[in-house]
Design a protein around this motif. Structure first.
Motif, PDB file in Angstrom:
ATOM      1  N   VAL A   8       0.624  -1.216   0.120  1.00  0.00           N
ATOM      2  CA  VAL A   8      -0.149   0.018  -0.022  1.00  0.00           C
ATOM      3  C   VAL A   8       0.739   1.372  -0.551  1.00  0.00           C
ATOM      4  O   VAL A   8       0.237   2.234  -0.814  1.00  0.00           O
ATOM      5  N   LEU A   9       2.123   1.376   0.977  1.00  0.00           N
ATOM      6  CA  LEU A   9       2.695   2.393   0.756  1.00  0.00           C
ATOM      7  C   LEU A   9       3.988   2.112   0.254  1.00  0.00           C
ATOM      8  O   LEU A   9       3.900   3.871  -0.282  1.00  0.00           O
ATOM      9  N   GLU A  10       3.337   1.285  -1.202  1.00  0.00           N
ATOM     10  CA  GLU A  10       4.570   1.930  -2.778  1.00  0.00           C
ATOM     11  C   GLU A  10       4.192   2.078  -3.442  1.00  0.00           C
ATOM     12  O   GLU A  10       4.336   1.967  -4.853  1.00  0.00           O
ATOM     13  N   GLY A  11       2.489   2.400  -3.340  1.00  0.00           N
ATOM     14  CA  GLY A  11       1.477   2.653  -4.497  1.00  0.00           C
ATOM     15  C   GLY A  11       0.849   1.591  -4.886  1.00  0.00           C
ATOM     16  O   GLY A  11       0.405   2.223  -5.795  1.00  0.00           O
ATOM     17  N   GLN A  12       0.714   0.800  -4.851  1.00  0.00           N
ATOM     18  CA  GLN A  12      -0.046  -0.484  -5.158  1.00  0.00           C
ATOM     19  C   GLN A  12      -1.577  -0.351  -5.193  1.00  0.00           C
ATOM     20  O   GLN A  12      -1.873   0.114  -3.653  1.00  0.00           O
ATOM     21  N   SER A  13      -2.619  -1.231  -5.441  1.00  0.00           N
ATOM     22  CA  SER A  13      -3.156  -0.917  -5.504  1.00  0.00           C
ATOM     23  C   SER A  13      -4.177  -1.497  -4.324  1.00  0.00           C
ATOM     24  O   SER A  13      -3.679  -2.031  -3.601  1.00  0.00           O
ATOM     25  N   VAL A  14      -5.029  -0.771  -3.790  1.00  0.00           N
ATOM     26  CA  VAL A  14      -5.893  -1.358  -2.007  1.00  0.00           C
ATOM     27  C   VAL A  14      -7.331  -1.804  -2.837  1.00  0.00           C
ATOM     28  O   VAL A  14      -8.015  -1.064  -3.265  1.00  0.00           O
TER      29      VAL A  14
ATOM     30  N   GLY B 109      -1.007   2.394   8.427  1.00  0.00           N
ATOM     31  CA  GLY B 109      -1.783   1.764   7.070  1.00  0.00           C
ATOM     32  C   GLY B 109      -2.721   1.521   6.810  1.00  0.00           C
ATOM     33  O   GLY B 109      -3.578   1.875   5.978  1.00  0.00           O
ATOM     34  N   ARG B 110      -3.439   1.653   8.291  1.00  0.00           N
ATOM     35  CA  ARG B 110      -5.117   1.684   8.348  1.00  0.00           C
ATOM     36  C   ARG B 110      -5.518   3.080   8.215  1.00  0.00           C
ATOM     37  O   ARG B 110      -6.369   2.552   6.647  1.00  0.00           O
ATOM     38  N   GLU B 111      -4.814   3.997   8.485  1.00  0.00           N
ATOM     39  CA  GLU B 111      -5.380   5.256   8.031  1.00  0.00           C
ATOM     40  C   GLU B 111      -5.212   5.353   6.390  1.00  0.00           C
ATOM     41  O   GLU B 111      -6.069   6.505   5.787  1.00  0.00           O
ATOM     42  N   VAL B 112      -3.959   5.238   5.716  1.00  0.00           N
ATOM     43  CA  VAL B 112      -3.715   5.052   4.496  1.00  0.00           C
ATOM     44  C   VAL B 112      -4.994   4.691   3.315  1.00  0.00           C
ATOM     45  O   VAL B 112      -6.033   5.157   2.723  1.00  0.00           O
ATOM     46  N   VAL B 113      -4.868   3.420   4.475  1.00  0.00           N
ATOM     47  CA  VAL B 113      -5.738   2.602   3.305  1.00  0.00           C
ATOM     48  C   VAL B 113      -7.712   2.550   3.375  1.00  0.00           C
ATOM     49  O   VAL B 113      -8.974   2.914   2.499  1.00  0.00           O
ATOM     50  N   HIS B 114      -8.325   3.243   4.693  1.00  0.00           N
ATOM     51  CA  HIS B 114      -9.086   4.478   4.990  1.00  0.00           C
ATOM     52  C   HIS B 114      -9.205   5.403   4.498  1.00  0.00           C
ATOM     53  O   HIS B 114     -10.647   5.894   3.728  1.00  0.00           O
TER      54      HIS B 114
END
Length: 426
Positions: free
Chosen positions: A58-64, A98-103
């Protein structure tokens, strides 16, 4: 672990912290052995190591996807993996990032969003929670059996708050849910400290520690709650304006304690609050830490007990106590010294399934963990279960007919029973 973070987070404070944490992981897999969800599901992506891989992507920019979010949601944030990890990976901090980015990248379904919104707005607000709790008590006879068990039929106060009479003073984090659900916990704490020559005082404007909102991805709202607490406590601890500053901030819910101890880290980039937050974190102490420091005075009280504390207890050590704050054995030592018999509890490092709002958001997994924990706690035949966190207390009580109390309540009642009438009021 090599990393190549995406530009959207690469040069941010969160990105730099995440990068450091990711690079510290050596993929050893020791964490799998102590992860409750991996033990239940057997899926690598429901283990700390698997979730670290997901967050790296996720943090490397791959799809979520929603699948990514589901695996992160299933994590209890019990932090048992941090206790196990030989490399010192700060998994919980990475998970928050990670959760905040995914959120932000994955929109939840409307029922999920609504439930989370209601939890954030009601549970941390004691002025909203209290009337709702009273309503739940009123309609308790008509509620489903599981829910009925978790709501006490009455919450009468056993005692009054002791008067402020000692030169030594400490502050209390009153909490949001606890004063309504189990008001005797904080009263018992005040009474025990009063017997030790310490007055426990409240800052009326203080409220929720911020943990619940933070772990539901409402970071800004959570940090506003942290700032409000700092503002409320500061007049009581500022040596420049207070001739009798409080020695410590006493916390009886380990879930809150683990969070307040991290105020300094969470507000480190706030120029107006960074230094104050650091000082607050240094003052924050679980009640077991306070009593451990008062060994001599406590020993004097215990000498009066005789054989009055022979009850057999099973202690559930909350994850936030043993993994979050790294406090192990302190409660057990205090109770053993007081004369209690403590049961052996198998797999004591595993979570009970409460985990803040986890029991509401992930009920199926939570119930499986609860059943396992109740079996472990009751196998040695205790007369009572005790714990150190209000969330665990509520959750455990929903799964057993045995009474579940905070350990400080048991200690307070025992000290009262063994008190010498000639000296108890001095």
């Amino acid at each position: 672990m090599q990393t190549n973070l995406a530009n959207f987070i690469k040069h941010t404070p969160e990105g730099e912290e995440a990068d450091t944490i990711l690079r510290s992981c050596v993929h050893c897999g020791f964490c799998l052995a102590t992860c409750p969800t991996y033990q239940l599901l057997g899926d690598e992506l429901d283990s700390p190591r698997g979730r670290i891989y997901l967050m790296k992507q996720v943090l490397e920019g791959q799809s979520v996807t929603q699948k990514t979010q589901q695996h992160l949601d299933r994590c209890l944030t019990c932090r048992a993996c941090e206790t196990t990890c030989p490399s010192g990976v700060q998994y919980s901090r990475l998970l928050d990032i990670g959760r905040e980015v995914v959120h932000k990248k994955v929109k939840r379904k409307l029922p999920e969003r609504l439930l989370r919104f209601l939890l954030i707005k009601t549970l941390p607000n004691r002025y909203l929670f209290r009337p709702l709790f009273k309503l739940g008590q009123l309609f308790r006879p008509f509620l489903p059996a599981k829910l009925k068990k978790s709501i006490p039929s009455h919450t009468l106060k056993n005692k009054d708050w002791p008067t402020t009479r000692h030169s030594r003073r400490m502050l209390l984090l009153d909490g949001c849910v606890q004063p309504s659900f189990s008001p005797n916990i904080n009263i018992a704490t005040a009474n025990v400290l009063d017997k030790l020559g310490i007055s426990l005082i409240k800052a009326e404007k203080a409220g929720c520690c911020g943990a619940l909102s933070y772990h539901l991805d409402a970071h800004q709202e959570s940090m506003d709650q942290m700032r409000r607490n700092i503002d409320a406590w500061w007049p009581f601890i500022d040596k420049r304006t207070n001739s009798q500053p409080a020695e410590a901030i006493v916390i009886t819910a380990s879930g809150c304690g683990a969070t307040v101890k991290e105020y300094g880290h969470l507000l480190r980039h706030d120029p107006a609050y960074a230094d104050k937050a650091q000082h607050i974190s240094a003052l924050a102490k679980d009640i077991s830490e306070i009593l451990t420091l008062e060994t001599n005075a406590l020993a004097t009280l215990f000498k009066r007990l005789g054989d009055k504390a022979s009850t057999k207890l099973a202690f559930h050590s909350p994850c936030t106590l043993q993994h979050g704050m790294q406090i192990r054995g302190s409660v057990e030592k205090i109770l053993s010294t007081a004369g209690f018999t403590l049961c052996t509890v198998k797999d004591a490092h595993l979570c009970c399934g409460s985990a803040g709002t986890y029991s509401i958001l992930q009920p199926e997994l939570s119930q499986q963990l609860l059943k396992q924990k109740i079996v472990a706690l009751t196998s040695d035949g205790p007369s009572q279960l005790i714990t150190a966190n209000i969330g665990c207390l509520m959750h455990l009580q929903s799964g057993t007919s045995l009474p579940v109390k905070h350990w400080i309540e048991i200690l307070d009642l025992t000290l009262d029973a063994g008190a010498d009438p000639k000296t108890s009021d001095q």
